[in-house]
Design a protein around this motif. Structure first.
Motif, PDB file in Angstrom:
ATOM      1  N   PHE A  75       0.839  -1.193   0.000  1.00 35.08           N
ATOM      2  CA  PHE A  75       0.000   0.000   0.000  1.00 35.08           C
ATOM      3  C   PHE A  75       0.879   1.250   0.000  1.00 35.08           C
ATOM      4  CE2 PHE A  75      -2.195   3.476   2.069  1.00 35.08           C
ATOM      5  CZ  PHE A  75      -3.354   3.545   1.314  1.00 35.08           C
ATOM      6  N   ARG A  76       1.896   1.256   0.837  1.00 34.92           N
ATOM      7  CA  ARG A  76       2.804   2.404   0.922  1.00 34.92           C
ATOM      8  C   ARG A  76       3.483   2.643  -0.422  1.00 34.92           C
ATOM      9  NH1 ARG A  76       5.702   0.481   4.691  1.00 34.92           N
ATOM     10  NH2 ARG A  76       4.194   0.936   6.301  1.00 34.92           N
ATOM     11  N   ARG A  77       3.927   1.573  -1.076  1.00 39.04           N
ATOM     12  CA  ARG A  77       4.593   1.689  -2.371  1.00 39.04           C
ATOM     13  C   ARG A  77       3.656   2.323  -3.405  1.00 39.04           C
ATOM     14  NH1 ARG A  77       4.868  -0.465  -7.150  1.00 39.04           N
ATOM     15  NH2 ARG A  77       3.276  -2.021  -6.760  1.00 39.04           N
ATOM     16  N   ILE A  78       2.403   1.870  -3.431  1.00 41.65           N
ATOM     17  CA  ILE A  78       1.428   2.411  -4.380  1.00 41.65           C
ATOM     18  C   ILE A  78       1.142   3.876  -4.077  1.00 41.65           C
ATOM     19  CG2 ILE A  78      -0.989   2.268  -5.103  1.00 41.65           C
ATOM     20  CD1 ILE A  78      -0.734  -0.812  -4.665  1.00 41.65           C
ATOM     21  N   ALA A  79       0.910   4.194  -2.813  1.00 40.32           N
ATOM     22  CA  ALA A  79       0.601   5.574  -2.421  1.00 40.32           C
ATOM     23  C   ALA A  79       1.746   6.517  -2.781  1.00 40.32           C
ATOM     24  CB  ALA A  79       0.288   5.647  -0.931  1.00 40.32           C
ATOM     25  N   VAL A  80       2.971   6.093  -2.551  1.00 45.78           N
ATOM     26  CA  VAL A  80       4.137   6.928  -2.881  1.00 45.78           C
ATOM     27  C   VAL A  80       4.198   7.175  -4.387  1.00 45.78           C
ATOM     28  CG1 VAL A  80       6.675   6.922  -2.986  1.00 45.78           C
ATOM     29  CG2 VAL A  80       5.508   6.370  -0.850  1.00 45.78           C
ATOM     30  N   ARG A  81       3.961   6.149  -5.175  1.00 43.73           N
ATOM     31  CA  ARG A  81       4.022   6.317  -6.634  1.00 43.73           C
ATOM     32  C   ARG A  81       2.951   7.284  -7.122  1.00 43.73           C
ATOM     33  NH1 ARG A  81       5.469   1.103 -10.037  1.00 43.73           N
ATOM     34  NH2 ARG A  81       5.944   2.756 -11.497  1.00 43.73           N
ATOM     35  N   ILE A  82       1.742   7.179  -6.555  1.00 45.89           N
ATOM     36  CA  ILE A  82       0.671   8.095  -6.960  1.00 45.89           C
ATOM     37  C   ILE A  82       1.032   9.519  -6.541  1.00 45.89           C
ATOM     38  CG2 ILE A  82      -1.757   8.714  -6.678  1.00 45.89           C
ATOM     39  CD1 ILE A  82      -2.274   5.699  -6.115  1.00 45.89           C
ATOM     40  N   GLN A  83       1.568   9.684  -5.337  1.00 46.27           N
ATOM     41  CA  GLN A  83       1.893  11.013  -4.837  1.00 46.27           C
ATOM     42  C   GLN A  83       3.009  11.668  -5.631  1.00 46.27           C
ATOM     43  OE1 GLN A  83       2.529  10.163  -0.671  1.00 46.27           O
ATOM     44  NE2 GLN A  83       0.463  10.814  -0.167  1.00 46.27           N
ATOM     45  N   ARG A  84       3.847  10.895  -6.259  1.00 48.46           N
ATOM     46  CA  ARG A  84       4.942  11.455  -7.063  1.00 48.46           C
ATOM     47  C   ARG A  84       4.440  12.074  -8.358  1.00 48.46           C
ATOM     48  NH1 ARG A  84       9.250   6.747  -6.318  1.00 48.46           N
ATOM     49  NH2 ARG A  84       9.907   7.319  -4.237  1.00 48.46           N
ATOM     50  N   THR A  85       3.239  11.727  -8.752  1.00 46.10           N
ATOM     51  CA  THR A  85       2.663  12.307  -9.954  1.00 46.10           C
ATOM     52  C   THR A  85       2.479  13.805  -9.704  1.00 46.10           C
ATOM     53  OG1 THR A  85       1.512  10.238 -10.376  1.00 46.10           O
ATOM     54  CG2 THR A  85       0.722  12.161 -11.559  1.00 46.10           C
ATOM     55  N   SER A  86       2.638  14.574 -10.719  1.00 51.91           N
ATOM     56  CA  SER A  86       2.545  16.027 -10.600  1.00 51.91           C
ATOM     57  C   SER A  86       1.242  16.464  -9.936  1.00 51.91           C
ATOM     58  CB  SER A  86       2.632  16.646 -11.998  1.00 51.91           C
ATOM     59  OG  SER A  86       2.297  18.010 -11.930  1.00 51.91           O
ATOM     60  N   MET A  87       1.353  17.410  -9.003  1.00 50.47           N
ATOM     61  CA  MET A  87       0.167  17.980  -8.363  1.00 50.47           C
ATOM     62  C   MET A  87      -0.681  18.724  -9.390  1.00 50.47           C
ATOM     63  SD  MET A  87      -0.085  17.111  -5.248  1.00 50.47           S
ATOM     64  CE  MET A  87      -1.265  18.299  -4.619  1.00 50.47           C
ATOM     65  N   GLY A  88      -0.090  19.042 -10.530  1.00 49.43           N
ATOM     66  CA  GLY A  88      -0.826  19.700 -11.597  1.00 49.43           C
ATOM     67  C   GLY A  88      -1.681  18.732 -12.406  1.00 49.43           C
ATOM     68  N   ASP A  89      -1.531  17.446 -12.152  1.00 51.17           N
ATOM     69  CA  ASP A  89      -2.299  16.430 -12.876  1.00 51.17           C
ATOM     70  C   ASP A  89      -3.614  16.191 -12.145  1.00 51.17           C
ATOM     71  OD1 ASP A  89      -3.410  14.078 -13.923  1.00 51.17           O
ATOM     72  OD2 ASP A  89      -1.444  13.168 -14.270  1.00 51.17           O
ATOM     73  N   ARG A  90      -4.681  16.735 -12.690  1.00 51.32           N
ATOM     74  CA  ARG A  90      -5.998  16.661 -12.037  1.00 51.32           C
ATOM     75  C   ARG A  90      -6.438  15.216 -11.795  1.00 51.32           C
ATOM     76  NH1 ARG A  90     -10.788  20.496 -13.010  1.00 51.32           N
ATOM     77  NH2 ARG A  90     -12.338  19.566 -11.640  1.00 51.32           N
ATOM     78  N   SER A  91      -6.237  14.342 -12.767  1.00 53.92           N
ATOM     79  CA  SER A  91      -6.638  12.939 -12.620  1.00 53.92           C
ATOM     80  C   SER A  91      -5.907  12.279 -11.453  1.00 53.92           C
ATOM     81  CB  SER A  91      -6.345  12.152 -13.899  1.00 53.92           C
ATOM     82  OG  SER A  91      -7.105  12.636 -14.964  1.00 53.92           O
TER      83      SER A  91
END
Length: 171
Positions: A75-91
């Motif tokens: 879960f932590r690995r997935i959450a970190v990967r999603i959080q690394r996506t640009s904050m400018g990415d609305r999706s």
């Protein structure tokens, strides 16, 4: 020094160089089980999943109205990967909000039972008849009727896309 260069581990996967956490193989969760959920929302995990999910696990909204059961590290690995996506990415922002707001830490009791919170039971339409399936590094909890409908609807496609999804492997 030149000799020290050879002492560093060489990553066979360039993506792992971007991930600060070392890649460790997670145990595979496999199979289909049909435990009963009690009136309080407690569910006994399949015995084969208990050690593989670990003492602590995270439950979260899954796709197609199921509940994901993830080892805490996964879960932590997935959450970190999603959080690394640009904050400018609305999706990415929207997905992260829904995914994390529906996540709950769990520790199975001594009988290997977990409590599925009302919010997740409602989301996945769970009642007494459920199916727990292993999907590699996670498990999923499905309403039994929804699972049967989903499985039946995907059976033909499963055969049709095998060549596209599976690498060239001799079975």
């Amino acid at each position: 020094m030149v000799g020290q260069e050879y002492d560093r581990p060489v990553s066979p996967n360039p993506a792992s160089e971007r991930d600060p956490e070392p890649l460790q193989p997670l145990p595979l969760l496999l199979g289909t089980y049909t435990p009963k959920m009690d009136a309080k929302g407690r569910l006994a995990l399949p015995a084969k999943f208990r050690n593989r999910l670990g003492a602590g696990l995270v439950m979260a909204r899954g796709q197609e109205r199921c509940v994901y059961l993830l080892p805490a590290d996964e879960f932590r690995r997935i959450a970190v990967r999603i959080q690394r996506t640009s904050m400018g990415d609305r999706s990415a922002r929207e997905y992260l909000r829904v995914f994390l707001s529906g996540a709950v830490d769990q520790e199975p009791d001594k009988q290997g039972r977990i409590l599925v919170p009302p919010m997740l039971r409602e989301y996945a339409h769970l009642d007494q008849s459920v199916v727990v399936i292993g999907v590699g590094t996670r498990a999923e909890i499905w309403d039994q009727e929804s699972w049967q409908t989903y499985l039946a609807s995907k059976e033909q496609g499963y055969s049709d896309i095998a060549d596209d999804v599976l690498p060239a492997v001799d079975f």
